[in-house]
Design a protein around this motif. Structure first.
Motif, short mmCIF file in Angstrom:
data_model
loop_
_atom_site.label_atom_id
_atom_site.label_comp_id
_atom_site.label_asym_id
_atom_site.label_seq_id
_atom_site.Cartn_x
_atom_site.Cartn_y
_atom_site.Cartn_z
N LEU A 282 -0.31 7.68 2.52
CA LEU A 282 0.21 8.62 1.52
C LEU A 282 1.32 8.01 0.67
CD1 LEU A 282 0.37 12.13 3.27
CD2 LEU A 282 -1.19 11.36 1.48
N GLU A 290 -2.22 11.36 -4.02
CA GLU A 290 -1.51 11.47 -2.75
C GLU A 290 -0.63 12.72 -2.71
OE1 GLU A 290 -3.28 7.79 -3.24
OE2 GLU A 290 -1.76 8.66 -4.58
N GLU A 293 -2.84 15.46 -1.55
CA GLU A 293 -3.14 15.31 -0.13
C GLU A 293 -1.93 15.73 0.71
OE1 GLU A 293 -4.30 11.28 0.34
OE2 GLU A 293 -6.22 11.52 -0.72
N LYS A 313 8.77 6.41 -0.20
CA LYS A 313 8.18 6.30 -1.54
C LYS A 313 9.23 5.86 -2.56
CE LYS A 313 4.60 6.80 -4.27
NZ LYS A 313 3.37 6.01 -4.07
#
Length: 442
Positions: A282, A290, A293, A313
């Motif tokens: 992810l 992503e 998701e 991230k």
């Protein structure tokens, strides 16, 4: 475009055909890049591991792929004409216009990054490709539009294609129009760009390409407490963006101490691979798919896991931009904001889910992109209603007070990535061979 501050209806109508053409070109260009990147992604992440007997739970494969992608990107930055385009750490959404000879290298580096799981979106490179092609094309078939007009048509078209609506282009184009200080009526100047943006949006929709429809429940019943919770979540998400802004210059400088693009892009790929290994699938790629998701799997994550995803991230975005990979920040910022918003939702379960995600996106995009219109628009997509827009507008204000005076997620132009400091990858308006390309900046 016409230099007259009050173009006639005939002039505006004459602009419609090239604007439609540019919009369709923008949509096809983005869709084409996406398709190629997705096919390569399937090969790298599905076909090759499957043929080697590597399971889907082998997170170490991210280290292998991203190290390899880093080395390839570094080699291309070193060797190809134009050196893969602009250093993503040094440019915003709109950058100086590239020469046509630089575009193949930009496209290849962008596709490798998108397919390889690099935490950057396509925004700046794909706009650069579209702008250069449009300026060249309209210079041949519709020179009366001029380089500045061609730039605005291409930029608006690609914004419409990327964000799924011409409204995003309208909002951002107002800033470019204001910056031009050329007088005239605003909507006269937005006429062509809006046609281009609308055509690009419809092209992408007909191709069933990119979409931000994530199935969130619509937020329709605002409460007074929502002003406080939305502001709090937006501020939390903005912290990640501010951290990226402060971390970018020293990290960029640290990578450049390796001197050679092959070295620092490869090392960057290794770091990204380790982050992908740690955060899982992810936290890879640009973040659009992503994000959907993540929202769909919210029940699979603990409260602090969501915060960890936002942090990983953010780290991946900083490393990717600092290590020389080419791409934009908006799509990763949307993922960061969504993860931060879901964290806020986990802490404040009475807060509407759509508002929590929208507020997180608002804060992260505003802190990372520094564009209030874009941040508000992207957040409103997730809020899904006019009710959310009113709350988000208020939530934007305290975030802006904090981020407006903070450093941007940019660095000054440091050592050139080219081995030749007189790199000729940008169009020169004073060069007779490229004069039709117009100015080097919007």
């Amino acid at each position: 475009m016409s230099t007259s501050p009050h173009p006639s209806p005939k002039q505006l109508l004459a602009l419609s055909v090239p604007a439609l053409a540019v919009g369709v070109l923008s949509g096809l260009l983005l869709a084409g890049i996406d398709v190629i990147a997705e096919e390569l992604e399937h090969v790298l992440w599905d076909s090759i591991p499957s043929s080697l007997g590597i399971g889907e739970d082998a997170h170490w494969w991210a280290l292998v792929i991203l190290t390899t992608i880093g080395a390839l990107v570094g080699l291309l930055i070193w060797k190809v004409p134009g050196h893969g385009g602009h250093d993503s750490a040094t440019v915003e959404l709109f950058a100086p216009v590239l020469k046509l000879s630089a575009l193949p290298g930009v496209a290849i580096v962008l596709i490798l990054g998108l397919a390889g799981g690099v935490s950057l979106g396509p925004e700046s490179p794909i706009i650069a490709i579209d702008v250069a092609l449009t300026i060249w094309l309209l210079g041949k078939i519709a020179p009366g539009i001029g380089p500045q007009g061609a730039f605005m048509l291409a930029a608006a078209g690609m914004l419409g294609a990327m964000f799924g609506t011409p409204v995003a282009a309208a909002l951002l184009m107002t800033e470019l129009v204001a910056a031009a200080k050329r007088g005239g009526l605003l909507w006269d100047r937005l006429f062509g760009p809006l046609i281009a943006a609308g055509a690009a949006t419809i092209t992408m929709q007909l191709l069933h390409a990119q979409s931000f429809n994530l199935g969130l429940p619509e937020y329709t019943d605002p409460r007074l407490i929502d002003l406080a919770t939305a502001s709090a979540v937006a501020l939390l998400a903005a912290v990640f963006g501010l951290a990226a802004s402060y971390a970018m210059p020293p990290l960029h400088a640290a990578f450049r101490r390796l001197k050679h693009p092959l070295a620092y892009a490869t090392v960057g790929g290794i770091v990204l691979g380790l982050l992908g290994w740690l955060g899982g699938p992810l936290t890879l790629f640009k973040g659009a798919k992503e994000t959907g998701e993540l929202i769909a799997q919210i029940d699979s994550f603990g409260t602090w896991e969501l915060l960890g995803l936002a942090a990983i991230k953010t780290a991946a975005l900083i490393v990717a931009a600092a290590a020389g990979f080419r791409g934009g920040r908006i799509f990763p910022a949307v993922f960061i904001g969504s993860a931060a918003g879901l964290f806020g939702y986990a802490l404040l379960p009475d807060m509407p889910l759509a508002l929590a995600v929208a507020a997180g996106v608002l804060g992260a995009v505003l802190a990372i992109g520094r564009n209030g219109w874009l941040a508000l628009f992207m957040a409103a997509i997730f809020g899904g209603s006019m009710a959310s827009l009113s709350v988000l507008t208020i939530a934007l204000l305290p975030v802006w007070l904090i981020v407006a005076r903070a450093p941007e997620m940019l660095v000054g132009h440091g050592e050139p990535e080219s081995m030749d400091e007189r790199d000729a990858s940008y169009m020169d308006p004073h060069d007779p061979e490229s004069a039709e390309a117009g100015p080097t900046k919007p």
